[in-house]
Motif scaffolding. Structure first.
Motif, short mmCIF file in Angstrom:
data_model
loop_
_atom_site.label_atom_id
_atom_site.label_comp_id
_atom_site.label_asym_id
_atom_site.label_seq_id
_atom_site.Cartn_x
_atom_site.Cartn_y
_atom_site.Cartn_z
N UNK A 17 -23.16 55.08 -3.33
CA UNK A 17 -22.86 56.20 -4.22
C UNK A 17 -24.10 57.07 -4.45
N UNK A 18 -25.25 56.42 -4.67
CA UNK A 18 -26.50 57.16 -4.88
C UNK A 18 -26.90 57.91 -3.61
N UNK A 19 -26.72 57.26 -2.45
CA UNK A 19 -27.05 57.91 -1.17
C UNK A 19 -26.15 59.12 -0.94
N UNK A 20 -24.86 58.98 -1.25
CA UNK A 20 -23.93 60.09 -1.09
C UNK A 20 -24.32 61.27 -1.98
N UNK A 21 -24.68 60.97 -3.23
CA UNK A 21 -25.11 62.01 -4.16
C UNK A 21 -26.39 62.69 -3.66
N UNK A 29 -18.80 58.84 4.41
CA UNK A 29 -19.80 59.26 5.41
C UNK A 29 -20.98 58.30 5.40
N UNK A 30 -21.46 57.95 4.22
CA UNK A 30 -22.60 57.03 4.12
C UNK A 30 -22.22 55.67 4.73
N UNK A 31 -21.03 55.16 4.44
CA UNK A 31 -20.59 53.89 5.03
C UNK A 31 -20.58 53.97 6.56
N UNK A 32 -20.06 55.08 7.09
CA UNK A 32 -20.05 55.28 8.55
C UNK A 32 -21.46 55.29 9.11
N UNK A 33 -22.36 56.00 8.43
CA UNK A 33 -23.75 56.05 8.88
C UNK A 33 -24.39 54.67 8.86
N UNK A 34 -24.08 53.89 7.82
CA UNK A 34 -24.62 52.53 7.75
C UNK A 34 -24.20 51.71 8.96
N UNK A 35 -22.93 51.80 9.30
CA UNK A 35 -22.41 51.03 10.43
C UNK A 35 -22.90 51.59 11.77
#
Length: 93
Positions: A17-21, A29-35
């Motif tokens: 959530x903090x990364x998305x903000x 998008x952040x979850x996709x980038x993590x994977x």
């Protein structure tokens, strides 16, 4: 990616959530980038993701040279240093 995931220093880890903000993108998008890019990790299934703040900033800036150097552990590289918080960076844990 051909290279492995980034090393995440706990002091540098932020929530999805903090990364998305921070990056002004969705949490999906952040979850996709993590994977896809190895910029975050889960300790175990069904636990919160921890995302490298420096790596997500590199990815947002499309600075793949810095991201590759970060993956190789080159935290003193000029490419990488600009993304690290000097008050928290004391090397990989």
């Amino acid at each position: 990616t051909a290279l492995g995931p980034v090393s995440i220093v706990l002091r540098d880890a932020i929530s999805i959530k903090a990364a998305a903000f921070l990056c002004r993108v969705s949490t999906d998008t952040i979850r996709r980038w993590c994977e896809r890019h190895g910029i975050g990790r889960q300790i175990a299934a069904n636990t919160p993701w921890r995302v490298s703040k420096a790596a997500v900033l590199m990815l947002t800036a499309c600075d793949f040279a810095a991201l590759d150097a970060f993956r190789r552990g080159e935290r003193q590289s000029l490419f990488v240093r600009q993304y690290l918080d000097p008050s928290t960076d004391r090397g990989a844990a």
